[in-house]
Every structure is written in C-alpha cells, then in structure tokens.
Design a protein around this motif. Sequence first.
Motif, PDB file in Angstrom:
ATOM      1  N   ARG A  65      53.921 -43.229 -18.890  1.00 49.42           N
ATOM      2  CA  ARG A  65      52.715 -42.730 -19.562  1.00 49.42           C
ATOM      3  C   ARG A  65      53.011 -41.506 -20.437  1.00 49.42           C
ATOM      4  O   ARG A  65      52.367 -41.301 -21.460  1.00 49.42           O
ATOM      5  CB  ARG A  65      51.654 -42.387 -18.514  1.00 49.42           C
ATOM      6  N   SER A  66      53.990 -40.699 -20.046  1.00 51.73           N
ATOM      7  CA  SER A  66      54.292 -39.481 -20.804  1.00 51.73           C
ATOM      8  C   SER A  66      55.408 -39.682 -21.829  1.00 51.73           C
ATOM      9  O   SER A  66      55.796 -38.739 -22.515  1.00 51.73           O
ATOM     10  CB  SER A  66      54.693 -38.353 -19.840  1.00 51.73           C
ATOM     11  N   SER A  67      55.920 -40.906 -21.958  1.00 48.70           N
ATOM     12  CA  SER A  67      57.047 -41.155 -22.864  1.00 48.70           C
ATOM     13  C   SER A  67      56.589 -41.188 -24.322  1.00 48.70           C
ATOM     14  O   SER A  67      55.464 -41.569 -24.624  1.00 48.70           O
ATOM     15  CB  SER A  67      57.729 -42.475 -22.511  1.00 48.70           C
ATOM     16  N   ARG A  68      57.487 -40.803 -25.218  1.00 49.93           N
ATOM     17  CA  ARG A  68      57.189 -40.803 -26.657  1.00 49.93           C
ATOM     18  C   ARG A  68      57.340 -42.194 -27.267  1.00 49.93           C
ATOM     19  O   ARG A  68      56.708 -42.522 -28.254  1.00 49.93           O
ATOM     20  CB  ARG A  68      58.134 -39.839 -27.376  1.00 49.93           C
ATOM     21  N   VAL A  69      58.195 -43.009 -26.648  1.00 53.16           N
ATOM     22  CA  VAL A  69      58.484 -44.354 -27.171  1.00 53.16           C
ATOM     23  C   VAL A  69      58.513 -45.316 -25.995  1.00 53.16           C
ATOM     24  O   VAL A  69      59.165 -45.038 -24.982  1.00 53.16           O
ATOM     25  CB  VAL A  69      59.843 -44.388 -27.909  1.00 53.16           C
ATOM     26  N   VAL A  70      57.816 -46.450 -26.109  1.00 56.69           N
ATOM     27  CA  VAL A  70      57.829 -47.440 -25.031  1.00 56.69           C
ATOM     28  C   VAL A  70      57.931 -48.846 -25.617  1.00 56.69           C
ATOM     29  O   VAL A  70      57.243 -49.187 -26.581  1.00 56.69           O
ATOM     30  CB  VAL A  70      56.585 -47.308 -24.107  1.00 56.69           C
ATOM     31  N   TYR A  71      58.821 -49.634 -25.033  1.00 54.76           N
ATOM     32  CA  TYR A  71      59.025 -51.035 -25.420  1.00 54.76           C
ATOM     33  C   TYR A  71      58.283 -51.899 -24.405  1.00 54.76           C
ATOM     34  O   TYR A  71      58.507 -51.775 -23.197  1.00 54.76           O
ATOM     35  CB  TYR A  71      60.521 -51.380 -25.416  1.00 54.76           C
ATOM     36  N   ILE A 105      54.728 -44.173 -29.527  1.00 51.08           N
ATOM     37  CA  ILE A 105      54.934 -45.369 -30.354  1.00 51.08           C
ATOM     38  C   ILE A 105      55.293 -46.551 -29.455  1.00 51.08           C
ATOM     39  O   ILE A 105      56.132 -46.438 -28.562  1.00 51.08           O
ATOM     40  CB  ILE A 105      56.054 -45.131 -31.387  1.00 51.08           C
ATOM     41  N   ILE A 106      54.653 -47.689 -29.695  1.00 56.41           N
ATOM     42  CA  ILE A 106      54.886 -48.917 -28.928  1.00 56.41           C
ATOM     43  C   ILE A 106      55.684 -49.897 -29.771  1.00 56.41           C
ATOM     44  O   ILE A 106      55.326 -50.177 -30.916  1.00 56.41           O
ATOM     45  CB  ILE A 106      53.541 -49.560 -28.516  1.00 56.41           C
ATOM     46  N   ILE A 107      56.766 -50.418 -29.184  1.00 57.31           N
ATOM     47  CA  ILE A 107      57.542 -51.480 -29.833  1.00 57.31           C
ATOM     48  C   ILE A 107      57.162 -52.775 -29.130  1.00 57.31           C
ATOM     49  O   ILE A 107      57.203 -52.864 -27.898  1.00 57.31           O
ATOM     50  CB  ILE A 107      59.058 -51.224 -29.728  1.00 57.31           C
ATOM     51  N   CYS A 108      56.771 -53.790 -29.908  1.00 59.39           N
ATOM     52  CA  CYS A 108      56.153 -54.968 -29.303  1.00 59.39           C
ATOM     53  C   CYS A 108      56.269 -56.183 -30.228  1.00 59.39           C
ATOM     54  O   CYS A 108      56.729 -56.078 -31.355  1.00 59.39           O
ATOM     55  CB  CYS A 108      54.675 -54.685 -29.028  1.00 59.39           C
ATOM     56  N   LEU A 115      52.682 -48.560 -33.925  1.00 58.86           N
ATOM     57  CA  LEU A 115      53.453 -49.710 -33.464  1.00 58.86           C
ATOM     58  C   LEU A 115      54.712 -49.915 -34.299  1.00 58.86           C
ATOM     59  O   LEU A 115      54.762 -49.548 -35.466  1.00 58.86           O
ATOM     60  CB  LEU A 115      52.618 -50.993 -33.541  1.00 58.86           C
ATOM     61  N   GLN A 116      55.703 -50.543 -33.673  1.00 64.81           N
ATOM     62  CA  GLN A 116      56.826 -51.131 -34.400  1.00 64.81           C
ATOM     63  C   GLN A 116      56.871 -52.597 -33.992  1.00 64.81           C
ATOM     64  O   GLN A 116      57.097 -52.912 -32.824  1.00 64.81           O
ATOM     65  CB  GLN A 116      58.153 -50.451 -34.041  1.00 64.81           C
ATOM     66  N   ARG A 117      56.619 -53.480 -34.949  1.00 67.38           N
ATOM     67  CA  ARG A 117      56.704 -54.915 -34.674  1.00 67.38           C
ATOM     68  C   ARG A 117      58.175 -55.336 -34.597  1.00 67.38           C
ATOM     69  O   ARG A 117      59.033 -54.805 -35.312  1.00 67.38           O
ATOM     70  CB  ARG A 117      55.977 -55.699 -35.759  1.00 67.38           C
ATOM     71  N   CYS A 118      58.435 -56.312 -33.758  1.00 70.26           N
ATOM     72  CA  CYS A 118      59.812 -56.710 -33.454  1.00 70.26           C
ATOM     73  C   CYS A 118      60.407 -57.598 -34.550  1.00 70.26           C
ATOM     74  O   CYS A 118      59.909 -58.694 -34.811  1.00 70.26           O
ATOM     75  CB  CYS A 118      59.845 -57.445 -32.120  1.00 70.26           C
ATOM     76  N   TRP A 119      61.497 -57.101 -35.155  1.00 68.63           N
ATOM     77  CA  TRP A 119      62.182 -57.880 -36.192  1.00 68.63           C
ATOM     78  C   TRP A 119      62.940 -59.075 -35.617  1.00 68.63           C
ATOM     79  O   TRP A 119      63.137 -60.075 -36.302  1.00 68.63           O
ATOM     80  CB  TRP A 119      63.123 -56.980 -36.994  1.00 68.63           C
ATOM     81  N   ALA A 120      63.354 -58.993 -34.385  1.00 72.18           N
ATOM     82  CA  ALA A 120      64.045 -60.138 -33.770  1.00 72.18           C
ATOM     83  C   ALA A 120      63.110 -61.336 -33.686  1.00 72.18           C
ATOM     84  O   ALA A 120      63.502 -62.474 -33.983  1.00 72.18           O
ATOM     85  CB  ALA A 120      64.565 -59.764 -32.381  1.00 72.18           C
ATOM     86  N   TRP A 174      56.114 -52.904 -39.644  1.00 68.17           N
ATOM     87  CA  TRP A 174      57.489 -53.421 -39.739  1.00 68.17           C
ATOM     88  C   TRP A 174      58.518 -52.317 -39.987  1.00 68.17           C
ATOM     89  O   TRP A 174      59.702 -52.498 -39.726  1.00 68.17           O
ATOM     90  CB  TRP A 174      57.600 -54.467 -40.860  1.00 68.17           C
ATOM     91  N   PHE A 175      58.070 -51.162 -40.487  1.00 67.06           N
ATOM     92  CA  PHE A 175      59.024 -50.142 -40.936  1.00 67.06           C
ATOM     93  C   PHE A 175      58.836 -48.790 -40.242  1.00 67.06           C
ATOM     94  O   PHE A 175      59.363 -47.781 -40.700  1.00 67.06           O
ATOM     95  CB  PHE A 175      58.911 -49.970 -42.455  1.00 67.06           C
ATOM     96  N   THR A 176      58.119 -48.794 -39.120  1.00 69.15           N
ATOM     97  CA  THR A 176      57.959 -47.554 -38.351  1.00 69.15           C
ATOM     98  C   THR A 176      59.313 -46.962 -37.969  1.00 69.15           C
ATOM     99  O   THR A 176      59.499 -45.748 -37.960  1.00 69.15           O
ATOM    100  CB  THR A 176      57.135 -47.840 -37.075  1.00 69.15           C
ATOM    101  N   CYS A 177      60.273 -47.831 -37.695  1.00 67.82           N
ATOM    102  CA  CYS A 177      61.609 -47.388 -37.253  1.00 67.82           C
ATOM    103  C   CYS A 177      62.399 -46.703 -38.367  1.00 67.82           C
ATOM    104  O   CYS A 177      63.424 -46.063 -38.102  1.00 67.82           O
ATOM    105  CB  CYS A 177      62.403 -48.569 -36.708  1.00 67.82           C
ATOM    106  N   VAL A 178      61.951 -46.846 -39.602  1.00 65.20           N
ATOM    107  CA  VAL A 178      62.622 -46.149 -40.711  1.00 65.20           C
ATOM    108  C   VAL A 178      62.147 -44.699 -40.763  1.00 65.20           C
ATOM    109  O   VAL A 178      62.935 -43.771 -40.977  1.00 65.20           O
ATOM    110  CB  VAL A 178      62.363 -46.858 -42.056  1.00 65.20           C
ATOM    111  N   GLU A 179      60.848 -44.494 -40.529  1.00 64.55           N
ATOM    112  CA  GLU A 179      60.318 -43.127 -40.475  1.00 64.55           C
ATOM    113  C   GLU A 179      60.711 -42.432 -39.180  1.00 64.55           C
ATOM    114  O   GLU A 179      61.088 -41.270 -39.167  1.00 64.55           O
ATOM    115  CB  GLU A 179      58.802 -43.144 -40.608  1.00 64.55           C
ATOM    116  N   HIS A 180      60.613 -43.165 -38.059  1.00 65.09           N
ATOM    117  CA  HIS A 180      60.882 -42.595 -36.731  1.00 65.09           C
ATOM    118  C   HIS A 180      62.198 -43.183 -36.215  1.00 65.09           C
ATOM    119  O   HIS A 180      62.227 -44.281 -35.666  1.00 65.09           O
ATOM    120  CB  HIS A 180      59.733 -42.897 -35.773  1.00 65.09           C
ATOM    121  N   LEU A 181      63.268 -42.432 -36.362  1.00 64.73           N
ATOM    122  CA  LEU A 181      64.607 -42.964 -36.083  1.00 64.73           C
ATOM    123  C   LEU A 181      64.868 -43.183 -34.600  1.00 64.73           C
ATOM    124  O   LEU A 181      65.818 -43.872 -34.233  1.00 64.73           O
ATOM    125  CB  LEU A 181      65.660 -42.015 -36.679  1.00 64.73           C
ATOM    126  N   GLU A 182      64.027 -42.599 -33.743  1.00 65.11           N
ATOM    127  CA  GLU A 182      64.197 -42.806 -32.299  1.00 65.11           C
ATOM    128  C   GLU A 182      63.674 -44.173 -31.860  1.00 65.11           C
ATOM    129  O   GLU A 182      63.850 -44.587 -30.706  1.00 65.11           O
ATOM    130  CB  GLU A 182      63.479 -41.700 -31.511  1.00 65.11           C
TER     131      GLU A 182
END
Length: 294
Positions: free
Chosen positions: A70-76, A124-127, A140-145, A226-234
């Motif tokens: 719950r306290s994490s900055r990034v969660v998959y 930020i949620i990766i999903c 969100l960061q949508r999954c490119w895979a 689709w490009f959240t990971c470009v702004e947020h490198l973590e």
Amino acid sequence: NNAPADRFGPILKSHITLLKHDDRLPLRKVQSALERNHKFIITHTGIMKIIRQVAKKLKEPYYEIIKEVRSSRVVYIDETQYKLNGEVWWLWTFVCEGVILFIIRKSRSKEVVEDILGKKYSGIIICDGWKTYESFSDKLQRCWAHLLRESFYLKDKYDDFEKYHEILKDVFGSIVKIRSKPPDMITRKKIVNEMKDSLLQTAKSMSAYTHFKKFSTTIENGINYWFTCVEHLEVEPTNNFAEQALRELIVQRKIMGGLRSEKVAETLEIISTMIATWKKQNKPLLETMKGYLS
C-alpha cells in the motif's frame, strides 16, 4: 499420525510446509517423502493441520506485506482465474520492490484493488488493459509485452498486419533505448508527446482494416498509459514481474486442480506470499520460516 500439530517443532513444520508449497508436492507425495526420508508417518489430515498452523503464525507478517504494498511508489498487478469449490475465483498478485503479495478473491473488480492499495493510492500501477485499473487510477503503465503478443498474433494471421507489427516493435525498441540513456525530464516529456502522436496515427491507420479495428481501439484507449515508463524511469514498460510471480501458483493450480474451501485459499495466499517474498529478498526459506515459528 493425527496428533495435534502443535506437538511438532518448527523445523518439521517448516519442512512439511515447504514440501507442499515450494516443492509443489501433492499431499500423498509429501506423505511418502516424509516416510521415505525421515521414517515419519503422518496422514493427509495431519499434514494439512500443520500447514494451517504455519499459516496462522505467518498471518501477522502477511498483513505487514499488505501495508508495504500500500505504501509502495510502484506496483505491478496481475490476476488469473482460480477455481474454489468449483466456482471461478481470482488469484491476484501485487509485486513491489521488496515484496510479492498474493490474494484470492471472488471478484475481479475495482473493489479488490481498493481493498489492497486503499482509495487514495498515489503510486504508479503497471498492468494489462483490464478496465478495473483505469477505473481505479490514471497513473498507469500498460504492458508492452501484452501489446506485442497480440500484435504478433495478428501478424501471424494477416499478412497486411506485418508493417504495423514492425512499427510497434520499433516503438518498443525506442522506449528501451531512451531508458538506457535517458535525457532530462523536460526532454523526455517532449519525446512522450511525440511518441503518443505517432502511435495514434498508426492506430488510426490500422482502424481502416476491419480485422484490426479492435486492436487499434486497444492502442487508442491506452494512449496515455503506454509511455509512463519514459517519464518515470523506475517503472518498467512490461508487467513481467507480476506475470512471473503468478506462474508459480499457476503450476500449483494445475497440480491441485482447484481449492476446496476459503480456509484453504487463505492458507495458500499467506504461505505463497511469504515464500515468494523471502525468495525475492534472497532469504533462506527453511531458516526464515523456522524463525517465525520458534
């Protein structure tokens, strides 16, 4: 041997639990391994009593992991079907930097995400593209895979799609390249806007083909994600961490065929969470579990 489970020591309890939940042995195999290797005879019921007692001891650290998620900055996050009493339930995983959480719920809804992350989660949620996540948060960061797998399938089925598949591969390659040697944030934001515009043009071109319209809509609906990971490198561009975490329990699902009760489901989510987290933290499983049981 149906003696009370609390008469046994922490080493034996840990060993039995790991045979079942890390070595993925069915109860009869746990039983035969204990008899063959240790001359220890115990019934299936006795094994389950011990494992439930271990889960009870691990409940407090399990709740601590929920707090950490719950306290994490990034969660998959990812989810998959899991049968419970013949009904379809959902196995969810939440993967953060130092922990892996599993929960089993009857629902695949936004309420499950709210229950774990809280209504005011600001990370930020990766999903994948499941609508639950978008209704919960716009970070969100949508999954490119996922996207490239769908693209590959269309390329395999329709010759006309090959050019679009190559474009998407090139876009993903650009993401990886930018992340490997990132410019400053202002430049990255400008790049993101250009990439969004370019990807939208590609999606609009696709939509002229009936067979590709659904896929082009998927791209357009997720254009801000689709490009959240470009702004947020973590943030990673794929949801591979969550998919890999689920794989272990999917194998167990194939072995067990499903769960018989909510109590068994609770035992599975607690013990699987602790084992996966300890592995992620490079902790020795037997010693670590024994420490909680001593």
